[in-house]
Design an enzyme around this catalytic site. Structure first.
Site, short mmCIF file in Angstrom:
data_model
loop_
_atom_site.label_atom_id
_atom_site.label_comp_id
_atom_site.label_asym_id
_atom_site.label_seq_id
_atom_site.Cartn_x
_atom_site.Cartn_y
_atom_site.Cartn_z
N LYS A 181 -13.12 -0.49 -9.50
CA LYS A 181 -12.82 -1.91 -9.67
C LYS A 181 -12.02 -2.42 -8.47
CE LYS A 181 -9.78 -4.74 -11.23
NZ LYS A 181 -10.07 -5.87 -10.34
N GLY A 234 -1.79 -0.11 -6.41
CA GLY A 234 -1.42 -1.51 -6.59
C GLY A 234 0.07 -1.63 -6.85
N SER A 235 0.42 -2.68 -7.57
CA SER A 235 1.86 -2.96 -7.76
C SER A 235 2.47 -2.00 -8.78
CB SER A 235 2.02 -4.40 -8.24
OG SER A 235 1.33 -4.55 -9.46
N THR A 236 3.77 -1.82 -8.67
CA THR A 236 4.49 -0.95 -9.61
C THR A 236 4.40 -1.53 -11.02
OG1 THR A 236 5.94 -0.12 -7.87
CG2 THR A 236 6.80 -0.02 -10.12
N GLY A 239 1.03 -0.67 -12.38
CA GLY A 239 1.00 0.78 -12.52
C GLY A 239 1.73 1.24 -13.79
N GLU A 256 -0.52 4.94 -7.00
CA GLU A 256 0.02 4.69 -5.64
C GLU A 256 0.55 3.27 -5.66
OE1 GLU A 256 0.18 7.00 -3.46
OE2 GLU A 256 -1.23 8.47 -4.24
N CYS A 290 1.93 -1.31 1.87
CA CYS A 290 2.87 -0.58 1.02
C CYS A 290 3.83 0.27 1.84
CB CYS A 290 2.11 0.28 0.02
SG CYS A 290 0.92 1.36 0.80
N GLU A 387 10.13 -5.44 -2.72
CA GLU A 387 8.97 -5.42 -1.82
C GLU A 387 8.54 -6.87 -1.59
OE1 GLU A 387 5.15 -4.00 -3.35
OE2 GLU A 387 4.96 -2.82 -1.53
P1 NAP Z 1 -1.94 -5.46 -8.25
O1 NAP Z 1 -1.77 -6.87 -8.62
O2 NAP Z 1 -1.21 -4.43 -9.00
O3 NAP Z 1 -3.52 -5.19 -8.34
C1 NAP Z 1 -4.09 -3.97 -7.98
C2 NAP Z 1 -5.39 -3.78 -8.74
O4 NAP Z 1 -5.09 -3.70 -10.13
C3 NAP Z 1 -6.37 -4.94 -8.59
O5 NAP Z 1 -7.68 -4.45 -8.60
C4 NAP Z 1 -6.08 -5.75 -9.83
O6 NAP Z 1 -7.14 -6.58 -10.24
C5 NAP Z 1 -5.86 -4.64 -10.83
N1 NAP Z 1 -5.16 -5.07 -12.05
C6 NAP Z 1 -4.41 -6.17 -12.25
N2 NAP Z 1 -3.95 -6.19 -13.53
C7 NAP Z 1 -4.42 -5.07 -14.12
C8 NAP Z 1 -4.29 -4.52 -15.44
N3 NAP Z 1 -3.59 -5.12 -16.38
N4 NAP Z 1 -4.91 -3.36 -15.69
C9 NAP Z 1 -5.63 -2.72 -14.75
N5 NAP Z 1 -5.80 -3.21 -13.49
C10 NAP Z 1 -5.19 -4.36 -13.19
O7 NAP Z 1 -1.61 -5.21 -6.72
P2 NAP Z 1 -2.12 -6.02 -5.46
O8 NAP Z 1 -1.40 -7.32 -5.42
O9 NAP Z 1 -3.61 -6.04 -5.42
O10 NAP Z 1 -1.64 -5.07 -4.26
C11 NAP Z 1 -0.37 -5.09 -3.77
C12 NAP Z 1 0.45 -3.96 -4.29
O11 NAP Z 1 -0.24 -2.72 -4.07
C13 NAP Z 1 1.77 -3.81 -3.56
O12 NAP Z 1 2.79 -3.55 -4.48
C14 NAP Z 1 1.54 -2.60 -2.66
O13 NAP Z 1 2.71 -1.94 -2.28
C15 NAP Z 1 0.66 -1.77 -3.49
N6 NAP Z 1 -0.07 -0.80 -2.65
C16 NAP Z 1 0.28 0.52 -2.71
C17 NAP Z 1 -0.36 1.44 -1.89
C18 NAP Z 1 -0.01 2.89 -1.95
O14 NAP Z 1 -0.83 3.70 -1.51
N7 NAP Z 1 1.14 3.27 -2.48
C19 NAP Z 1 -1.36 1.02 -1.03
C20 NAP Z 1 -1.69 -0.33 -1.00
C21 NAP Z 1 -1.04 -1.24 -1.83
P3 NAP Z 1 -7.11 -8.16 -9.89
O15 NAP Z 1 -7.14 -8.27 -8.43
O16 NAP Z 1 -8.33 -8.65 -10.55
O17 NAP Z 1 -5.84 -8.71 -10.48
#
Ligand code: NAP
Length: 483
Positions: A181, A234-236, A239, A256, A290, A387
């Site tokens: 996804k 994605g976001s904490t 997660g 992650e 990240c 962050e």
């Molecule tokens: P996000 O809002 O957490 O979204 C990540 C993914 O999760 C997207 O595909 C999102 O779909 C999906 N999602 C949202 N709500 C969900 C739910 N309730 N259940 C399951 N999946 C759900 O994060 P983001 O804004 O895309 O990315 C930024 C974050 O990712 C930052 O905090 C960054 O630090 C972190 N990140 C971490 C790493 C690492 O390797 N540690 C690498 C890159 C990014 P939708 O887009 O449809 O909402």
């Protein structure tokens, strides 16, 4: 339509069972080019019942085709996927840049990184051994690493293609099938990956790509009984929710998550090189990284000299049209992401931080924001603790090593970081003390295809990349044969 998007033919439908398939409901999400603010595509969203059907069909493909395919054939298909990625690299890079505003030279590097990841795991298939164990009672004891079945991979928008590759390639190499996804903002290269993988010989159903909102599809991807593992980046906050939901039937999860990484510069280091290279360690990808080194700790005796040089290097960064190969910094991914970063800047102003450079929107179209350097930031302020995920860095002096490390580790995150010193003993001592999953000494490289990548504390659990990732997509079985 602008030049960049003239010959742009994005995939717009979910990729299910080896073909692009129109969802029944006809709901779509518009994609906007963040550099031009133009709508570039309407991507159809899968709904919950389509997601469930895709999971069940993936499970069939696992049982009937993929689970028992000879490892050599599995490896051959993964090598072919790497070749197909390279053959279509420019199209993939343009899709990524037009979709999320990433500079085209970075997008090209990231597509190549994705190809290398598939190659690495294709090679790993034949090097992924069990053990024989000399158990006390004699006989013959050995371990097998077995695939889990259907893995849900949920990825973010900041590095869409590499992160999808980091998950899909080791999961497939270990003998699993994948439901991928992508983020709603960045589905294009993930969809194209599904198409290319099938063209490379991956049987239909082994990689399903489901665009659609996480808040709609998330629950079914995490709770469906046929999903054996959820691999999330994605976001904490999301997660944490995934981990809670996965607890229901004790699904395996790897997470992650976010970061607030330190960049520690000692006076005995080659601090001029640190100052010259550090701006890109936080402003690359417009700070939407990240691993962004967003808290710079500089030993007080060199603080002012370091800051001057760091700011000078920041002012020389090329901010502009992401389709231009000279551009280093593009726009933020969306209007709302820029507004979210600006809220942090408002908070910094309110608390009296000093804006050494940046802090404003340039006068142009697109979701741009100037790279911003702050000093005088309080340890309790939002910019220091949270962050930001935008082009903002806090540079602060420190006096002694142990209180600096205490402040570094006061963060709830622990993903990445850099240490600059020419004293080897200090480098090793500080590397041991800093609570992060990934550290770099005298450079800023966090990611190596061959090495584990992931976080301590609220930056996540489990690892992407290296053989550690492949282990994470298997169950470990022990078999004992009596004498
Ligand atoms: P996000 O809002 O957490 O979204 C990540 C993914 O999760 C997207 O595909 C999102 O779909 C999906 N999602 C949202 N709500 C969900 C739910 N309730 N259940 C399951 N999946 C759900 O994060 P983001 O804004 O895309 O990315 C930024 C974050 O990712 C930052 O905090 C960054 O630090 C972190 N990140 C971490 C790493 C690492 O390797 N540690 C690498 C890159 C990014 P939708 O887009 O449809 O909402």
């Amino acid at each position: 339509m602008s030049d960049a998007t003239k010959n742009f033919t994005p995939p717009t439908l979910p990729f299910i069972d080896g073909e692009y398939r129109k969802p029944a409901a006809g709901r779509t999400n518009p994609l906007t080019n963040p550099a031009t603010e133009e709508v570039i595509a309407e991507v159809a969203a899968a709904d919950v019942s389509e997601a469930a059907a895709a999971i069940e069909s993936a499970f069939n493909a696992w049982q009937k085709v993929w689970r028992d395919l000879a490892p050599g054939r599995r490896a051959g298909i993964l090598f072919e996927i790497a070749r197909m990625i390279r053959a279509n690299a420019e199209e993939l890079a343009v899709l990524e840049t037009t979709n999320i505003g990433k500079p085209i030279s970075d997008a090209r590097d990231e597509i190549e990184l994705g190809a290398r990841v598939f190659e690495y795991y294709a090679g790993a298939v034949s090097k992924f051994y069990g053990q024989t164990i000399p158990v006390a009672r004699g006989g013959f004891d050995f371990t097998i690493r077995q695939p889990m079945g259907v893995v849900a991979c949920i990825v973010p928008w900041n590095f869409p293609f590499p992160i999808a590759s980091w998950k899909v390639a080791p999961a497939l190499a270990a003998g699993n099938v994948v439901v991928l996804k992508p983020a709603t903002l960045s589905p294009l290269t993930a969809l194209k990956l599904g198409e290319l993988a099938c063209a490379a010989g991956l049987p239909p159903g082994v990689l399903q790509v489901l665009p659609g909102s996480g808040s709609v599809l998330g629950d079914v991807l995490v709770t469906h009984p046929l999903i054996r593992k959820v691999s999330f980046t994605g976001s904490t906050e999301v997660g944490r929710r995934i981990m809670e939901l996965a607890a229901g039937d004790l699904k395996r999860v790897s997470l992650e998550l976010g970061g607030k990484s330190p960049n520690i510069v000692f006076a005995d280091s080659d601090w001029k090189r640190a100052a010259d290279t550090s701006p890109m360690s936080v402003f690359a990808n417009t700070g939407q990284d990240c691993c962004a080194r967003s808290r710079v700790f500089v030993e007080r005796s060199i603080f002012e000299m370091f800051l001057d040089r760091f700011v000078d290097a920041t002012r020389h960064l090329v901010v502009g049209n992401p389709m231009d190969t000279a551009t280093q910094i593009g726009p933020l991914v969306s209007a709302s992401q820029r507004e979210s970063v600006e809220e942090f800047l408002d908070d910094a102003r309110h608390h009296g931080s000093r804006f050494v450079c940046g802090g404003a929107r340039p006068q142009c179209r697109g979701y741009y924001l100037e790279p911003t350097v702050l000093t005088g930031v309080g340890h309790g302020d939002r910019c220091w603790r949270e962050e930001i995920f935008g082009p903002v860095v806090c540079v602060m002096p420190f006096d002694d090593e142990s209180s600096m490390i205490q402040e570094v580790n006061a963060s709830t995150y622990g993903l990445s970081g850099s240490i600059w010193t020419n004293d080897l003993r200090r480098a090793l001592r500080v590397a041991r003390a800093v609570e992060s999953g990934v550290l770099s000494i005298n450079c800023h490289n966090s990611v190596h295809v061959e090495a584990p990548f992931g976080g301590f504390k609220q930056s996540g659990l489990g690892r992407d990349l290296g053989m550690a990732a492949m282990e994470g997509y298997t169950e470990l079985k022990n078999v004992y044969v009596a004498e």
